[in-house]
Each structure stands twice: as C-alpha cells, then as structure tokens.
Motif scaffolding. Structure first.
Motif, PDB file in Angstrom:
ATOM      1  N   VAL A 143      56.708   7.781  59.389  1.00 60.48           N
ATOM      2  CA  VAL A 143      56.849   6.451  59.706  1.00 60.48           C
ATOM      3  C   VAL A 143      55.143   5.556  60.248  1.00 60.48           C
ATOM      4  CG1 VAL A 143      57.049   5.175  61.569  1.00 60.48           C
ATOM      5  CG2 VAL A 143      58.486   7.328  60.537  1.00 60.48           C
ATOM      6  N   VAL A 144      55.094   4.924  58.493  1.00 62.58           N
ATOM      7  CA  VAL A 144      54.172   3.851  58.953  1.00 62.58           C
ATOM      8  C   VAL A 144      54.353   3.109  59.908  1.00 62.58           C
ATOM      9  CG1 VAL A 144      51.800   3.126  57.871  1.00 62.58           C
ATOM     10  CG2 VAL A 144      53.236   5.835  57.553  1.00 62.58           C
ATOM     11  N   GLY A 145      53.114   2.143  60.510  1.00 61.26           N
ATOM     12  CA  GLY A 145      53.466   0.379  61.243  1.00 61.26           C
ATOM     13  C   GLY A 145      52.572  -0.288  60.091  1.00 61.26           C
ATOM     14  N   TYR A 146      53.491  -1.666  60.092  1.00 59.74           N
ATOM     15  CA  TYR A 146      52.174  -2.243  59.028  1.00 59.74           C
ATOM     16  C   TYR A 146      53.051  -3.803  59.961  1.00 59.74           C
ATOM     17  CZ  TYR A 146      55.796  -3.295  56.322  1.00 59.74           C
ATOM     18  OH  TYR A 146      57.183  -3.788  55.165  1.00 59.74           O
ATOM     19  N   THR A 147      52.167  -4.990  59.348  1.00 58.68           N
ATOM     20  CA  THR A 147      52.296  -6.294  59.624  1.00 58.68           C
ATOM     21  C   THR A 147      53.103  -7.181  58.787  1.00 58.68           C
ATOM     22  OG1 THR A 147      51.048  -6.451  61.277  1.00 58.68           O
ATOM     23  CG2 THR A 147      51.614  -8.277  60.481  1.00 58.68           C
ATOM     24  N   ASP A 148      54.358  -8.005  59.244  1.00 62.07           N
ATOM     25  CA  ASP A 148      54.133  -8.824  57.624  1.00 62.07           C
ATOM     26  C   ASP A 148      53.330  -9.415  57.749  1.00 62.07           C
ATOM     27  OD1 ASP A 148      56.708  -9.519  56.109  1.00 62.07           O
ATOM     28  OD2 ASP A 148      57.167 -10.899  57.400  1.00 62.07           O
ATOM     29  N   GLY A 149      53.018  -9.652  56.169  1.00 60.14           N
ATOM     30  CA  GLY A 149      52.307 -11.044  55.750  1.00 60.14           C
ATOM     31  C   GLY A 149      50.730 -11.130  55.645  1.00 60.14           C
ATOM     32  N   LYS A 163      57.984   3.561  48.289  1.00 56.84           N
ATOM     33  CA  LYS A 163      58.573   4.800  49.470  1.00 56.84           C
ATOM     34  C   LYS A 163      57.626   5.287  49.584  1.00 56.84           C
ATOM     35  CE  LYS A 163      62.677   2.396  48.638  1.00 56.84           C
ATOM     36  NZ  LYS A 163      64.108   2.570  49.072  1.00 56.84           N
ATOM     37  N   SER A 164      56.198   5.972  49.461  1.00 55.30           N
ATOM     38  CA  SER A 164      55.301   6.944  49.032  1.00 55.30           C
ATOM     39  C   SER A 164      55.392   6.837  51.257  1.00 55.30           C
ATOM     40  CB  SER A 164      54.306   6.225  49.279  1.00 55.30           C
ATOM     41  OG  SER A 164      54.221   5.852  47.966  1.00 55.30           O
ATOM     42  N   PHE A 165      56.193   6.444  52.292  1.00 55.46           N
ATOM     43  CA  PHE A 165      56.356   6.816  53.437  1.00 55.46           C
ATOM     44  C   PHE A 165      57.023   5.441  54.166  1.00 55.46           C
ATOM     45  CE2 PHE A 165      52.059   4.492  52.833  1.00 55.46           C
ATOM     46  CZ  PHE A 165      52.265   3.296  53.286  1.00 55.46           C
ATOM     47  N   ILE A 166      57.625   6.238  55.469  1.00 54.89           N
ATOM     48  CA  ILE A 166      58.611   5.767  55.589  1.00 54.89           C
ATOM     49  C   ILE A 166      57.679   3.969  56.662  1.00 54.89           C
ATOM     50  CG2 ILE A 166      59.914   5.355  57.771  1.00 54.89           C
ATOM     51  CD1 ILE A 166      60.019   8.519  57.302  1.00 54.89           C
ATOM     52  N   ALA A 167      58.253   3.149  56.071  1.00 55.23           N
ATOM     53  CA  ALA A 167      57.536   1.764  56.270  1.00 55.23           C
ATOM     54  C   ALA A 167      58.228   1.174  57.433  1.00 55.23           C
ATOM     55  CB  ALA A 167      56.971   0.626  54.962  1.00 55.23           C
ATOM     56  N   ILE A 168      57.359   0.756  58.525  1.00 57.71           N
ATOM     57  CA  ILE A 168      57.800   0.060  59.165  1.00 57.71           C
ATOM     58  C   ILE A 168      57.087  -1.468  59.486  1.00 57.71           C
ATOM     59  CG2 ILE A 168      58.423   0.194  61.707  1.00 57.71           C
ATOM     60  CD1 ILE A 168      59.899   1.710  60.717  1.00 57.71           C
ATOM     61  N   LYS A 169      58.233  -2.218  59.167  1.00 59.22           N
ATOM     62  CA  LYS A 169      57.432  -3.805  59.152  1.00 59.22           C
ATOM     63  C   LYS A 169      57.613  -4.553  60.654  1.00 59.22           C
ATOM     64  CE  LYS A 169      59.975  -7.230  56.916  1.00 59.22           C
ATOM     65  NZ  LYS A 169      60.341  -8.075  55.899  1.00 59.22           N
ATOM     66  N   SER A 170      56.317  -5.016  61.410  1.00 58.70           N
ATOM     67  CA  SER A 170      56.121  -5.855  62.559  1.00 58.70           C
ATOM     68  C   SER A 170      55.891  -7.425  61.599  1.00 58.70           C
ATOM     69  CB  SER A 170      55.313  -5.308  63.686  1.00 58.70           C
ATOM     70  OG  SER A 170      55.663  -3.924  64.189  1.00 58.70           O
ATOM     71  N   LEU A 184      52.380   3.075  68.788  1.00 56.27           N
ATOM     72  CA  LEU A 184      51.605   4.759  68.500  1.00 56.27           C
ATOM     73  C   LEU A 184      51.026   5.315  69.618  1.00 56.27           C
ATOM     74  CD1 LEU A 184      50.438   5.920  66.304  1.00 56.27           C
ATOM     75  CD2 LEU A 184      47.789   5.258  66.839  1.00 56.27           C
ATOM     76  N   PHE A 185      50.852   4.956  70.495  1.00 58.53           N
ATOM     77  CA  PHE A 185      51.109   5.539  72.137  1.00 58.53           C
ATOM     78  C   PHE A 185      52.574   6.203  72.419  1.00 58.53           C
ATOM     79  CE2 PHE A 185      50.793   5.546  76.689  1.00 58.53           C
ATOM     80  CZ  PHE A 185      49.708   6.097  77.282  1.00 58.53           C
ATOM     81  N   HIS A 186      53.731   5.190  71.937  1.00 55.76           N
ATOM     82  CA  HIS A 186      54.156   5.997  72.719  1.00 55.76           C
ATOM     83  C   HIS A 186      55.709   6.646  71.744  1.00 55.76           C
ATOM     84  CE1 HIS A 186      54.554   3.624  76.419  1.00 55.76           C
ATOM     85  NE2 HIS A 186      54.104   2.853  75.822  1.00 55.76           N
ATOM     86  N   LYS A 187      54.537   7.167  70.604  1.00 60.24           N
ATOM     87  CA  LYS A 187      55.063   7.556  70.165  1.00 60.24           C
ATOM     88  C   LYS A 187      56.127   7.167  68.805  1.00 60.24           C
ATOM     89  CE  LYS A 187      53.659  12.122  72.004  1.00 60.24           C
ATOM     90  NZ  LYS A 187      53.900  13.581  72.715  1.00 60.24           N
ATOM     91  N   ARG A 188      56.838   5.640  68.634  1.00 63.86           N
ATOM     92  CA  ARG A 188      57.101   5.237  67.866  1.00 63.86           C
ATOM     93  C   ARG A 188      56.926   5.305  66.172  1.00 63.86           C
ATOM     94  NH1 ARG A 188      56.953   0.571  71.826  1.00 63.86           N
ATOM     95  NH2 ARG A 188      57.730   1.407  73.679  1.00 63.86           N
ATOM     96  N   VAL A 189      55.501   5.855  65.820  1.00 68.55           N
ATOM     97  CA  VAL A 189      55.061   4.976  64.546  1.00 68.55           C
ATOM     98  C   VAL A 189      54.415   6.989  64.957  1.00 68.55           C
ATOM     99  CG1 VAL A 189      56.181   2.866  63.998  1.00 68.55           C
ATOM    100  CG2 VAL A 189      53.587   3.861  65.105  1.00 68.55           C
ATOM    101  N   ASP A 190      54.063   7.116  63.678  1.00 67.38           N
ATOM    102  CA  ASP A 190      52.825   8.504  62.949  1.00 67.38           C
ATOM    103  C   ASP A 190      51.433   8.018  62.860  1.00 67.38           C
ATOM    104  OD1 ASP A 190      54.986  10.672  64.046  1.00 67.38           O
ATOM    105  OD2 ASP A 190      56.011   9.953  61.655  1.00 67.38           O
ATOM    106  N   LEU A 191      51.184   6.559  62.379  1.00 68.48           N
ATOM    107  CA  LEU A 191      50.654   6.438  62.030  1.00 68.48           C
ATOM    108  C   LEU A 191      50.376   4.630  61.856  1.00 68.48           C
ATOM    109  CD1 LEU A 191      49.752   8.383  58.555  1.00 68.48           C
ATOM    110  CD2 LEU A 191      48.410   8.460  60.512  1.00 68.48           C
TER     111      LEU A 191
END
Length: 270
Positions: A143-149, A163-170, A184-191
């Motif tokens: 699960v990879v976190g990234y920023t919208d825009g 969909k090369s990975f599970i993308a989570i947008k903020s 990431l610290f709280h293990k909500r995402v992997d990267l």
C-alpha cells in the motif's frame, strides 16, 4: 546679427537642465522601486515553510525574496495550501508562486524561472521492512501513500493508472507529507512517496518517527528541478521574469545561492 556666447547664460541653461533631470528622476523613479510585489508559497520544507517561531524560512523562500528585493521590490509574502495557492497565482492575484516543478499544463499558466534546486522523489518505509524495487510493479502487494495534485514523475503516475500497487491518495492540504509519515509510522501504509529533502526534514523534527522510518535510496523517475513561476496573468510577466533571472544568475555566480542551500540540507544533487 550674431549671437554672442555668454558663459553665465550657458551655465544657467545647464543648471536648469540638471534641475529638470533631477526632478524627473525623483518624480518618476524606476517603476519597481518601493513597490510591493505579492508572492505566494505552499508549505514545503526545507524549501519554504514557517519555523517554530512562526518565521518564514527555507531555501526557495530566501532565494526568491532576496532576488525580488534586489530588483527593487518589497516582497509581500502569503502562505496557502497548494491547490489554492496555485489557483490564485494562476489567476494573477499573485505575481510569483514557488516552489514547484514544470509540466505542460503549468507552462500554459506560468513562466518558469531558472531552477532553484534539484529534487528527487523516493519511497520512505519502516526500517523493519526490507523492501526493494527495480520496477514499480515489484511493489504490487504494498500500500503506497501519495498526495493528490502533485506533479510526480510520469513513471509513478502511470503506475497508479496501471494499478501496479495499492495507491492511497491524500488531499494536498497543509503539510500532507506529515500525515503520510504519520500513516507510515502507524502502519496504515507500507510506503509513501516523498521528496527526499522534505521527509528527511520532518524526520529530523520527530525522534519517534526517526527511530522507525528510513527510505529506499532510489529515485522514482528522474531527478527534477524546483522553480519559481511568474504568473502569465501578471502585468508585464515576461519583463519580470527577465529581471528576476538576470539578478538570480548574479546570486548564483557570487556563491550566495550555494551558501543558502547548505544552510538547510547536507548535500545537493548535481
């Protein structure tokens, strides 16, 4: 008839001309002198941010404001979240927006200055996870976190589409990278994807995060450049860009730019 040259008359004429020129300079100075110039940025340390005392700081902040002062303006600086800052600058409410990368859409709305600093996006992870990658599809179980825009490298944006990975947008709110690191610290995402200097800056401010988070030293796409942008909707934008770049090149040549950069980061991408 003939004209007899009179030294007193000549002196008088020259005095009148001198006084007229002096008055002209005083009444009609350089149009930029003493005028404020509205400029705007979104928080992105160590490029531009507020410190703990509420003072504006950062590599880009110092470079942009110093250059603006050197060309005769008083910088009038505003901070807003990224999307709003971009929108209002593009509409011409501000002369200069900083700091950001170029793409085709942005070039339609802004004239970009010479680059202020080189940047690279990398993946940050928990130290306990031995994650590596060659192709972004290698990360398909994470699960990879990234920023919208954000204007990420096309290789990353294409990976989201494919969909090369599970993308989570903020959303691009105030300091979204802090939220990414918290997730990431709280293990909500992997990267999380983050500009290397920025997330290293935040880790340096939080010892708890620093103990458990590190990064994969492999740029995601190309090393890119951050710039200030002159709004095309600002009057005489081309002239302002020309004056800015001319003065900024002097700042680079003098070594002052390098001195500012090394106040905030250990090393600079070459």
């Amino acid at each position: 008839m003939f004209y007899k040259h009179n030294k007193n008359t000549s002196l008088y004429i020259h005095s009148v001309i001198f006084i007229f020129l002096l008055l002209f300079i005083l009444v009609y100075p350089d149009s930029s002198q003493g005028k404020s110039l509205p400029i705007i940025f979104a928080t992105f340390p160590p490029m531009n941010y507020l410190d703990d005392q509420g003072e504006m700081r950062g590599i880009s902040y110092e470079l942009v404001t110093q250059t603006v002062k050197d060309i005769g303006y008083t910088p009038e600086v505003t901070i807003l979240p990224w999307k709003r800052a971009y929108k209002e600058a593009a509409e011409g409410k501000y002369a200069i927006l900083f700091t950001f990368t170029q793409n085709e859409e942005r070039i339609k709305q802004f004239l970009f200055t010479d680059y202020l600093i080189k940047i690279a996006d990398v993946f940050f992870k928990r130290k306990e996870n031995n994650i590596t990658w060659n192709k972004l599809s290698d990360l398909n179980k994470y699960v990879v976190g990234y920023t919208d825009g954000y204007n990420y490298d096309p290789i990353f944006l294409n990976a989201i589409t494919n969909k090369s990975f599970i993308a989570i947008k903020s959303p691009a709110l105030e300091s979204p990278e802090k939220q990414h690191l918290k997730n990431l610290f709280h293990k909500r995402v992997d990267l999380i994807i983050c500009e290397i200097h920025q997330c290293k800056f935040y880790l340096g401010q939080n010892k708890s995060w620093q103990k458990v988070i590190d990064y994969i030293p492999k740029p995601i796409g190309k090393i890119r450049t951050f710039h200030a942008g002159i709004s095309r909707a600002w009057p005489n934008a081309e002239e302002l860009l020309k004056r800015f770049n001319t003065q900024y090149r002097k700042i680079k040549k003098s070594g002052f730019r390098k001195k500012i950069v090394l106040k905030y980061i250990d090393t600079e991408f070459e």
